[in-house]
Design a protein around this motif. Sequence first.
Motif, PDB file in Angstrom:
ATOM      1  N   LEU A  24       0.850  -1.344  -0.183  1.00 37.29           N
ATOM      2  CA  LEU A  24       0.173   0.038  -0.084  1.00 37.29           C
ATOM      3  C   LEU A  24       1.024   1.265  -0.035  1.00 37.29           C
ATOM      4  CD1 LEU A  24      -2.880   1.256   0.342  1.00 37.29           C
ATOM      5  CD2 LEU A  24      -2.489   1.365   2.762  1.00 37.29           C
ATOM      6  N   ALA A  25       0.770   2.147  -1.107  1.00 41.44           N
ATOM      7  CA  ALA A  25       1.344   3.309  -1.064  1.00 41.44           C
ATOM      8  C   ALA A  25       0.548   4.342  -0.573  1.00 41.44           C
ATOM      9  CB  ALA A  25       1.913   3.731  -2.748  1.00 41.44           C
ATOM     10  N   GLU A  26       1.136   5.326   0.288  1.00 39.70           N
ATOM     11  CA  GLU A  26       0.321   6.532   0.702  1.00 39.70           C
ATOM     12  C   GLU A  26      -0.148   7.620  -0.270  1.00 39.70           C
ATOM     13  OE1 GLU A  26      -0.763   7.559   3.910  1.00 39.70           O
ATOM     14  OE2 GLU A  26      -0.276   5.744   4.536  1.00 39.70           O
ATOM     15  N   GLN A  27       0.967   7.653  -1.496  1.00 40.23           N
ATOM     16  CA  GLN A  27       0.621   8.412  -2.506  1.00 40.23           C
ATOM     17  C   GLN A  27       1.573   7.905  -3.881  1.00 40.23           C
ATOM     18  OE1 GLN A  27       0.628  12.821  -1.848  1.00 40.23           O
ATOM     19  NE2 GLN A  27       1.824  12.271  -0.181  1.00 40.23           N
ATOM     20  N   VAL A  28       0.820   7.875  -4.989  1.00 41.92           N
ATOM     21  CA  VAL A  28       1.317   7.535  -6.010  1.00 41.92           C
ATOM     22  C   VAL A  28       1.087   8.634  -6.926  1.00 41.92           C
ATOM     23  CG1 VAL A  28       1.301   5.991  -8.149  1.00 41.92           C
ATOM     24  CG2 VAL A  28       0.891   5.249  -5.796  1.00 41.92           C
ATOM     25  N   LEU A  29       2.127   8.957  -7.724  1.00 42.84           N
ATOM     26  CA  LEU A  29       2.193  10.063  -8.800  1.00 42.84           C
ATOM     27  C   LEU A  29       2.537   9.214 -10.158  1.00 42.84           C
ATOM     28  CD1 LEU A  29       3.694  13.391  -8.655  1.00 42.84           C
ATOM     29  CD2 LEU A  29       4.165  11.995 -10.512  1.00 42.84           C
ATOM     30  N   SER A  30       1.632   9.348 -11.141  1.00 42.60           N
ATOM     31  CA  SER A  30       1.825   8.722 -12.375  1.00 42.60           C
ATOM     32  C   SER A  30       2.492   9.509 -13.261  1.00 42.60           C
ATOM     33  CB  SER A  30       0.617   8.454 -12.971  1.00 42.60           C
ATOM     34  OG  SER A  30       0.090   7.314 -12.186  1.00 42.60           O
ATOM     35  N   LEU A  31       3.859   9.404 -13.643  1.00 47.46           N
ATOM     36  CA  LEU A  31       4.372  10.005 -14.824  1.00 47.46           C
ATOM     37  C   LEU A  31       4.239   9.299 -16.079  1.00 47.46           C
ATOM     38  CD1 LEU A  31       6.500  12.511 -15.033  1.00 47.46           C
ATOM     39  CD2 LEU A  31       8.243  10.703 -14.636  1.00 47.46           C
ATOM     40  N   SER A  32       3.587   9.968 -17.059  1.00 47.81           N
ATOM     41  CA  SER A  32       3.427   9.207 -18.381  1.00 47.81           C
ATOM     42  C   SER A  32       4.109   9.879 -19.621  1.00 47.81           C
ATOM     43  CB  SER A  32       1.675   9.389 -18.273  1.00 47.81           C
ATOM     44  OG  SER A  32       1.174  10.620 -18.481  1.00 47.81           O
ATOM     45  N   HIS A  33       4.415  11.213 -19.351  1.00 50.40           N
ATOM     46  CA  HIS A  33       5.025  11.728 -20.445  1.00 50.40           C
ATOM     47  C   HIS A  33       6.446  12.568 -20.151  1.00 50.40           C
ATOM     48  CE1 HIS A  33       5.517  14.351 -24.183  1.00 50.40           C
ATOM     49  NE2 HIS A  33       4.973  13.199 -24.884  1.00 50.40           N
ATOM     50  N   GLN A  75       5.525   5.699 -16.272  1.00 54.17           N
ATOM     51  CA  GLN A  75       4.920   5.004 -17.418  1.00 54.17           C
ATOM     52  C   GLN A  75       5.312   5.466 -18.625  1.00 54.17           C
ATOM     53  OE1 GLN A  75       1.020   5.697 -15.818  1.00 54.17           O
ATOM     54  NE2 GLN A  75       0.916   3.652 -14.842  1.00 54.17           N
ATOM     55  N   ILE A  76       6.370   6.033 -18.831  1.00 52.16           N
ATOM     56  CA  ILE A  76       6.842   6.622 -19.984  1.00 52.16           C
ATOM     57  C   ILE A  76       7.226   5.289 -20.915  1.00 52.16           C
ATOM     58  CG2 ILE A  76       8.442   8.029 -21.350  1.00 52.16           C
ATOM     59  CD1 ILE A  76       8.476   9.966 -18.809  1.00 52.16           C
ATOM     60  N   LYS A  77       7.023   5.294 -22.222  1.00 50.01           N
ATOM     61  CA  LYS A  77       7.014   4.142 -23.018  1.00 50.01           C
ATOM     62  C   LYS A  77       7.904   4.597 -24.100  1.00 50.01           C
ATOM     63  CE  LYS A  77       4.469   1.372 -20.607  1.00 50.01           C
ATOM     64  NZ  LYS A  77       5.108   0.427 -19.564  1.00 50.01           N
ATOM     65  N   GLY A  78       8.817   3.674 -24.665  1.00 45.69           N
ATOM     66  CA  GLY A  78       9.606   3.921 -25.850  1.00 45.69           C
ATOM     67  C   GLY A  78      10.957   4.421 -25.387  1.00 45.69           C
ATOM     68  N   ARG A  79      11.809   4.738 -26.654  1.00 45.51           N
ATOM     69  CA  ARG A  79      12.953   5.185 -26.606  1.00 45.51           C
ATOM     70  C   ARG A  79      13.248   5.916 -27.924  1.00 45.51           C
ATOM     71  NH1 ARG A  79      13.801  -0.028 -24.252  1.00 45.51           N
ATOM     72  NH2 ARG A  79      13.703  -0.773 -26.339  1.00 45.51           N
ATOM     73  N   HIS A  84      24.121  11.377 -31.193  1.00 46.52           N
ATOM     74  CA  HIS A  84      24.902  10.114 -31.521  1.00 46.52           C
ATOM     75  C   HIS A  84      26.249  10.860 -32.313  1.00 46.52           C
ATOM     76  CE1 HIS A  84      22.693  10.114 -35.191  1.00 46.52           C
ATOM     77  NE2 HIS A  84      23.613   9.154 -35.982  1.00 46.52           N
ATOM     78  N   ASN A  85      27.376  10.029 -32.024  1.00 49.85           N
ATOM     79  CA  ASN A  85      28.479  10.374 -32.808  1.00 49.85           C
ATOM     80  C   ASN A  85      29.450   8.873 -32.912  1.00 49.85           C
ATOM     81  OD1 ASN A  85      30.069  10.708 -30.438  1.00 49.85           O
ATOM     82  ND2 ASN A  85      29.659  12.653 -30.004  1.00 49.85           N
ATOM     83  N   GLU A  86      30.682   9.265 -33.241  1.00 52.48           N
ATOM     84  CA  GLU A  86      31.537   8.112 -33.339  1.00 52.48           C
ATOM     85  C   GLU A  86      31.746   7.532 -31.993  1.00 52.48           C
ATOM     86  OE1 GLU A  86      34.897   9.028 -35.643  1.00 52.48           O
ATOM     87  OE2 GLU A  86      33.816   9.489 -37.349  1.00 52.48           O
ATOM     88  N   GLN A  87      31.571   8.294 -30.920  1.00 46.67           N
ATOM     89  CA  GLN A  87      32.020   7.631 -29.402  1.00 46.67           C
ATOM     90  C   GLN A  87      30.840   7.253 -28.799  1.00 46.67           C
ATOM     91  OE1 GLN A  87      34.280  11.117 -28.867  1.00 46.67           O
ATOM     92  NE2 GLN A  87      36.032  10.553 -29.856  1.00 46.67           N
ATOM     93  N   GLN A  88      29.734   8.023 -29.076  1.00 41.48           N
ATOM     94  CA  GLN A  88      28.585   7.719 -27.887  1.00 41.48           C
ATOM     95  C   GLN A  88      27.156   7.935 -28.586  1.00 41.48           C
ATOM     96  OE1 GLN A  88      28.981  10.624 -24.868  1.00 41.48           O
ATOM     97  NE2 GLN A  88      28.223  12.333 -26.108  1.00 41.48           N
ATOM     98  N   CYS A  89      26.282   7.374 -27.931  1.00 41.92           N
ATOM     99  CA  CYS A  89      24.871   7.413 -28.337  1.00 41.92           C
ATOM    100  C   CYS A  89      24.038   7.727 -27.260  1.00 41.92           C
ATOM    101  CB  CYS A  89      24.493   6.328 -29.063  1.00 41.92           C
ATOM    102  SG  CYS A  89      22.764   6.106 -29.729  1.00 41.92           S
ATOM    103  N   ILE A  90      23.183   8.831 -27.229  1.00 42.00           N
ATOM    104  CA  ILE A  90      22.476   8.954 -25.685  1.00 42.00           C
ATOM    105  C   ILE A  90      20.921   8.736 -26.262  1.00 42.00           C
ATOM    106  CG2 ILE A  90      21.800  11.015 -24.254  1.00 42.00           C
ATOM    107  CD1 ILE A  90      24.334  12.394 -24.802  1.00 42.00           C
ATOM    108  N   ILE A  91      20.503   7.788 -25.473  1.00 50.82           N
ATOM    109  CA  ILE A  91      19.193   7.311 -25.863  1.00 50.82           C
ATOM    110  C   ILE A  91      18.219   7.714 -24.418  1.00 50.82           C
ATOM    111  CG2 ILE A  91      18.014   5.250 -25.818  1.00 50.82           C
ATOM    112  CD1 ILE A  91      20.084   3.811 -27.052  1.00 50.82           C
ATOM    113  N   ALA A  92      17.101   8.450 -24.992  1.00 47.30           N
ATOM    114  CA  ALA A  92      16.333   8.445 -23.789  1.00 47.30           C
ATOM    115  C   ALA A  92      14.891   7.822 -24.042  1.00 47.30           C
ATOM    116  CB  ALA A  92      15.853  10.172 -23.824  1.00 47.30           C
TER     117      ALA A  92
END
Length: 92
Positions: A24-33, A75-79, A84-92
Amino acid sequence: MNTLFSLQHQVSLKTCNSFGIDALAEQVLSLSHQDQLPRLHHLFLQDPSQDFLFLGGGSNVVLPDHLQALVVHVQIKGRRILEHNEQQCIIA
């Protein structure tokens, strides 16, 4: 996009974890976007003493019977590739 949160009180997290633990959670905040993230950051800054628990898919999470911390149910879906470059790729 709507940046308002859905905040619920006295929420069972049984369907939010793969073990089916009826916590049981006292409070739940839904993060959807992702547009809600700046507002969530502001919420953290308003009350730095507030305890938070971030819960995603709930896989392999063992929850206590009662959570007084504010549960942020991500509840954020997808990536997507942010950069991106030759050394790294940042994915969210």
